[in-house]
Design a protein around this motif. Structure first.
Motif, PDB file in Angstrom:
ATOM      1  N   LEU A  55       0.832  -1.198   0.000  1.00 17.28           N
ATOM      2  CA  LEU A  55       0.000   0.000   0.000  1.00 17.28           C
ATOM      3  C   LEU A  55       0.874   1.259   0.000  1.00 17.28           C
ATOM      4  O   LEU A  55       0.581   2.224  -0.717  1.00 17.28           O
ATOM      5  CB  LEU A  55      -0.928  -0.002   1.222  1.00 17.28           C
ATOM      6  CG  LEU A  55      -1.979   1.109   1.249  1.00 17.28           C
ATOM      7  CD1 LEU A  55      -2.874   1.043   0.018  1.00 17.28           C
ATOM      8  CD2 LEU A  55      -2.824   1.021   2.522  1.00 17.28           C
ATOM      9  N   SER A  56       1.968   1.206   0.756  1.00 17.82           N
ATOM     10  CA  SER A  56       2.807   2.404   0.783  1.00 17.82           C
ATOM     11  C   SER A  56       3.526   2.584  -0.560  1.00 17.82           C
ATOM     12  O   SER A  56       3.694   3.704  -1.040  1.00 17.82           O
ATOM     13  CB  SER A  56       3.731   2.373   2.005  1.00 17.82           C
ATOM     14  OG  SER A  56       5.032   2.036   1.632  1.00 17.82           O
ATOM     15  N   ARG A  57       3.917   1.478  -1.204  1.00 17.03           N
ATOM     16  CA  ARG A  57       4.464   1.582  -2.574  1.00 17.03           C
ATOM     17  C   ARG A  57       3.448   2.242  -3.496  1.00 17.03           C
ATOM     18  O   ARG A  57       3.765   3.126  -4.278  1.00 17.03           O
ATOM     19  CB  ARG A  57       4.737   0.178  -3.156  1.00 17.03           C
ATOM     20  CG  ARG A  57       5.970  -0.512  -2.712  1.00 17.03           C
ATOM     21  CD  ARG A  57       6.306  -1.697  -3.619  1.00 17.03           C
ATOM     22  NE  ARG A  57       5.462  -2.882  -3.489  1.00 17.03           N
ATOM     23  CZ  ARG A  57       5.545  -3.772  -2.503  1.00 17.03           C
ATOM     24  NH1 ARG A  57       6.422  -3.594  -1.524  1.00 17.03           N
ATOM     25  NH2 ARG A  57       4.767  -4.829  -2.474  1.00 17.03           N
ATOM     26  N   PRO A 111       6.873   1.739 -12.987  1.00 16.44           N
ATOM     27  CA  PRO A 111       5.934   1.372 -11.926  1.00 16.44           C
ATOM     28  C   PRO A 111       4.722   0.614 -12.481  1.00 16.44           C
ATOM     29  O   PRO A 111       4.277   0.882 -13.600  1.00 16.44           O
ATOM     30  CB  PRO A 111       5.507   2.722 -11.339  1.00 16.44           C
ATOM     31  CG  PRO A 111       5.884   3.745 -12.326  1.00 16.44           C
ATOM     32  CD  PRO A 111       6.965   3.188 -13.191  1.00 16.44           C
ATOM     33  N   ARG A 112       4.255  -0.324 -11.693  1.00 16.31           N
ATOM     34  CA  ARG A 112       3.071  -1.105 -12.084  1.00 16.31           C
ATOM     35  C   ARG A 112       2.088  -1.055 -10.923  1.00 16.31           C
ATOM     36  O   ARG A 112       1.950  -2.020 -10.163  1.00 16.31           O
ATOM     37  CB  ARG A 112       3.479  -2.540 -12.407  1.00 16.31           C
ATOM     38  CG  ARG A 112       4.584  -2.509 -13.471  1.00 16.31           C
ATOM     39  CD  ARG A 112       5.139  -3.807 -13.904  1.00 16.31           C
ATOM     40  NE  ARG A 112       6.374  -3.550 -14.643  1.00 16.31           N
ATOM     41  CZ  ARG A 112       6.440  -3.239 -15.939  1.00 16.31           C
ATOM     42  NH1 ARG A 112       5.347  -3.168 -16.663  1.00 16.31           N
ATOM     43  NH2 ARG A 112       7.599  -2.996 -16.517  1.00 16.31           N
ATOM     44  N   PRO A 113       1.431   0.107 -10.799  1.00 15.69           N
ATOM     45  CA  PRO A 113       0.617   0.366  -9.611  1.00 15.69           C
ATOM     46  C   PRO A 113      -0.469  -0.687  -9.366  1.00 15.69           C
ATOM     47  O   PRO A 113      -0.746  -1.018  -8.219  1.00 15.69           O
ATOM     48  CB  PRO A 113      -0.025   1.729  -9.903  1.00 15.69           C
ATOM     49  CG  PRO A 113       0.787   2.332 -10.992  1.00 15.69           C
ATOM     50  CD  PRO A 113       1.400   1.225 -11.752  1.00 15.69           C
ATOM     51  N   PHE A 114      -1.054  -1.222 -10.442  1.00 17.60           N
ATOM     52  CA  PHE A 114      -2.136  -2.184 -10.233  1.00 17.60           C
ATOM     53  C   PHE A 114      -1.625  -3.481  -9.610  1.00 17.60           C
ATOM     54  O   PHE A 114      -2.381  -4.201  -8.974  1.00 17.60           O
ATOM     55  CB  PHE A 114      -2.877  -2.469 -11.542  1.00 17.60           C
ATOM     56  CG  PHE A 114      -3.676  -1.295 -12.028  1.00 17.60           C
ATOM     57  CD1 PHE A 114      -4.794  -0.862 -11.326  1.00 17.60           C
ATOM     58  CD2 PHE A 114      -3.303  -0.607 -13.167  1.00 17.60           C
ATOM     59  CE1 PHE A 114      -5.532   0.231 -11.757  1.00 17.60           C
ATOM     60  CE2 PHE A 114      -4.034   0.485 -13.610  1.00 17.60           C
ATOM     61  CZ  PHE A 114      -5.151   0.909 -12.911  1.00 17.60           C
ATOM     62  N   ALA A 115      -0.338  -3.757  -9.798  1.00 19.35           N
ATOM     63  CA  ALA A 115       0.232  -4.945  -9.159  1.00 19.35           C
ATOM     64  C   ALA A 115       0.342  -4.718  -7.658  1.00 19.35           C
ATOM     65  O   ALA A 115       0.013  -5.588  -6.847  1.00 19.35           O
ATOM     66  CB  ALA A 115       1.590  -5.276  -9.770  1.00 19.35           C
ATOM     67  N   ALA A 116       0.774  -3.518  -7.271  1.00 26.25           N
ATOM     68  CA  ALA A 116       0.861  -3.202  -5.843  1.00 26.25           C
ATOM     69  C   ALA A 116      -0.538  -3.167  -5.226  1.00 26.25           C
ATOM     70  O   ALA A 116      -0.764  -3.669  -4.118  1.00 26.25           O
ATOM     71  CB  ALA A 116       1.567  -1.865  -5.657  1.00 26.25           C
TER      72      ALA A 116
END
Ligand SMILES: Nc1ncnc2c1ncn2[C@@H]1O[C@H](COP(=O)(O)OP(=O)(O)O)[C@@H](O)[C@H]1O
Ligand SMILES: [Mg+2]
Lengths: 251, 432
Positions: free
Chosen positions: B36-38, B139-144
């Motif tokens: 979540l913080s990523r 960055p791959r936000p949906f993975a995080a």
């Protein structure tokens, strides 16, 4: 069988007239040869008969068993028995030779209302024909014409003809690029199919092939017209004197 | 206040609405919080981001999924003829009654939700750990987001040769379902597993597959994304392959308003191999079709081999995107890299966009890439028709021939045959 009357053809893309009034009558069971210099329109004639796009017929007509051939789609012509052995057979990566042949044969049979062949029946048929043409079974497993030598491509055309058993076979320079053994095999393939209800139009640049497939009639084509018609001797005459004399004679 | 924020900034609203699952083990909670913080640091994507220019992420960001009617079909299920261990999810929830018992020789398989509750579990070393490495440099936000919020999935550890494939079946029943699945796969040294996935899963589907292949291990992945027209999916395969290991993945996509499939694979040991392939067919006549493969393969060791073979067949306004990168580190001498992306346009309305990238810091490498976009070959079409094959059938044969090179990446002949049959059926339905 085939009746070509005053056929004029130009290219669709540019205003270039290629066939300038071709007349030719090919009766049932006969073998006619068309000879002529490069660029005289022989391949164009064969493509127009097979239904390739890109040409415009500006005058004349072609009757196949009395029907208007030029109004039919290429696949309809094939189902009615027209076969063209291509001067430059097309490579189709990703389509297996066997799949191709089986799809073609069954499509034709379906169009004629005949039952389709089962896998086993088809395999038997192709193996037998391939053997007669000394075609390596490995070749049948590969993609259509991909990685085939020039001679293999031509033999593959004849294999297709043998399997499809057309009524009218047009062979466009099937002899070019063949050594003498391959030439004999191809000729045997053609001769084996000769029948009272089957006709051949053999386009060739050299008289050599006609020693093995003896034609009933020989036509000489130049500049989009049939300029002379004769018997097998005409081919030998052309071989000896070349086209130049005939063309000069005409001029 | 909350209302205006939602209207003006859906991404902020979505982030603010995230609730981490309760009652999990401390390590799991910590992994969720780290993810979540990523995510907060990188933010959710917008079309301004380099790798989202061609694909609009807004439907993936919106608080609620766009409705998608489940497809009604009477055709035989995908992989139906394959002997496999079936694990069924309905709208993103594991369905034990519809699944086989989770037992397979040489394999430990367990529900993710259970694993995350165990105080001591091997999954601790994998959950979110590969995902965490997948954001550099892109960055791959949906993975995080997936790691932070996934509610279900399987964790699989393989210690030998799995006797049959594990088959994840994603059923879609609820037109408003929003599924987030996360799977972990650990292939121990020399072990082998085939993982199958099929189905739409939900109206909106986020899937993350973390795969860790140890030395000499081998992982084969074959998937068929669901044919539901309005479904939207964002999937990630994040893999790490050790010395002599193999990771192969093939995806069939037919239909779908949005499929964004991301692959991030690192070859970390000498002679590691990865093959990534996909065949996508889309017809935008009635429903939109947008398909996007975004790939990042890193060669971080010597003598590794990577292949990317992605083919797309597009018609009636369908859109196909390929963004594929090969990064070769200075140590990765004798790299063998190959990348092919091709679009076949069945009309003039469709759009294919390819962005192939090579970044090479070693000198003794063999890397080739090619991208083409074209129509059906008229000469080939005429040749087939001249032999009696009617035009629609001839076109279908040529489409299948175009896709053949991607299908060849499926090693198992029975699986390849099944996928090929699906494609044929899809083409026949659209023949006209
Ligand atoms: N598609 C085409 N575009 C341009 N010129 C063509 C095309 N097809 C044929 N031609 C021209 O038409 C003439 C006849 O060609 P062709 O039929 O191949 O002759 P042949 O088979 O007798 O050698 C040649 O001048 C050739 O260049
Ligand atoms: Mg010619």
């Amino acid at each position: 069988m085939l009746e070509i009357r005053n056929l004029h053809v130009k290219l669709e893309e540019e205003d270039k007239v290629i066939l300038k009034g071709v007349n030719l009558t090919l009766p049932d069971g006969e073998v006619h040869a068309i000879m002529g210099p490069n660029g005289s329109g022989k391949s164009t004639l064969s493509y127009v008969l097979a239904g390739r796009e890109g040409y415009v017929v500006t005058e004349g007509e072609v009757l196949f068993d009395g029907e208007n051939l030029l109004a039919m789609e290429p696949e309809e012509r094939a189902a009615k028995g027209v076969f063209l052995a291509f001067q430059y057979p097309v490579e189709i990566p990703g389509v297996g030779n066997m799949t191709f042949l089986r799809t073609a044969l069954n499509a034709q049979r379906k169009a004629r209302g005949e039952p389709e062949l089962s896998g086993a029946e088809f395999l038997r048929l192709v193996r037998e024909k391939a053997k007669a043409l000394k075609i390596d079974p490995e070749m049948l497993k590969r993609s259509v014409n991909v990685g085939f030598s020039g001679g293999e491509k031509k033999r593959n055309e004849i294999l297709q003809m043998a399997v499809l058993e057309p009524k009218l076979a047009i062979l466009d320079e099937t002899d070019s690029g063949l050594d003498i053994d391959a030439l004999r095999l191809v000729a045997e393939g053609v001769n084996a199919l000769r029948a009272p209800d089957r006709s051949f139009l053999v386009i060739t640049h050299y008289q050599r092939l006609l020693d093995y497939i003896v034609p009933d009639v020989v036509h000489i084509m130049a500049d989009g017209r049939i300029i002379r018609t004769g018997d097998a001797d005409l081919a030998r005459e052309v071989e000896k004197t070349g086209y130049a004399d005939i063309l000069k004679e005409l001029a | 206040m909350a209302e205006t924020q939602r209207r003006e900034n859906p991404a902020a609203a979505r982030l603010a609405a995230i609730r981490l699952p309760e009652d999990e083990a401390g390590w799991a909670r910590a992994a969720r919080e780290a993810a979540l913080s990523r995510l907060h640091k990188m933010g959710l994507p917008s079309r301004r981001d380099e790798y989202w220019r061609e694909t609009d992420p807004s439907a993936l960001i919106a608080p609620e999924p766009v409705e998608a009617a489940p497809l009604v079909t009477d055709e035989a299920p995908v992989f139906g003829e394959i002997d496999r261990l079936k694990v069924v999810f309905v709208d993103g929830r594991f369905d034990p009654a519809a699944s086989d018992p989770l037992a397979l020789e040489h394999v430990e398989i367990e529900r993710l939700a259970d694993a995350l509750k165990a105080d001591i579990h091997w999954a601790r070393d994998l959950f979110g750990r590969l995902e965490e490495t997948a954001h550099d440099p892109v960055p791959r936000p949906f993975a995080a987001l997936n790691t932070a919020t996934a509610t279900d999935g399987v964790v699989v550890r393989v210690r030998g040769r799995a006797p049959k494939p594990i088959s994840l079946i994603y059923l879609h029943r609820d037109a408003r379902s929003d599924a987030v699945l996360h799977h972990l796969v650990r292939i121990e040294p020399g072990a082998e597993l085939t993982l199958l996935e099929n189905g739409p899963a939900a109206a909106r589907f986020s899937q993350l597959l973390e795969v860790d292949v140890a030395a000499g291990g081998s992982f084969h992945h074959v998937r068929a994304q669901g044919r539901d027209h309005e479904r939207r999916a964002i999937t990630h395969l994040v893999g790490r392959v050790a010395e002599g290991g193999v990771l192969k993945s093939f995806t069939l996509t037919a239909n779908g308003a949005l499929s964004r499939n991301e692959y991030v694979v690192r070859l970390e040991g000498a002679e590691a191999v990865t093959h990534l392939a996909g065949a996508a067919v889309g017809d935008g006549a009635v429903h939109p079709f947008h398909h996007d493969d975004t790939i990042f393969v890193t060669h971080a060791a010597e003598s590794c081999e990577s292949r990317q073979v992605f083919k797309k067949v597009l018609r009636n306004g369908a859109v196909g995107i390929f963004q594929g990168k090969i990064l070769v580190h200075p140590v990765a001498q004798k790299t063998d890299g190959y990348q092919l992306s091709q679009g076949l346009m069945l009309d003039g309305d469709s759009r294919f966009f390819a962005k192939p990238e090579l970044e090479i810091y070693a000198d003794d490498v063999k890397c080739s890439h090619g991208s083409t976009c074209g129509a059906i070959d008229e000469e080939q079409l005429f040749y087939l028709r001249a032999r009696g094959v009617p035009r629609p059938e001839a076109e279908n044969l040529l489409v299948l021939a175009f896709l053949a090179e991607a299908l060849e990446e499926i090693e198992d002949p029975a699986l390849a045959e099944d996928i090929r049959n699906r494609l044929e059926a899809w083409l026949r339905r659209r023949q006209g």
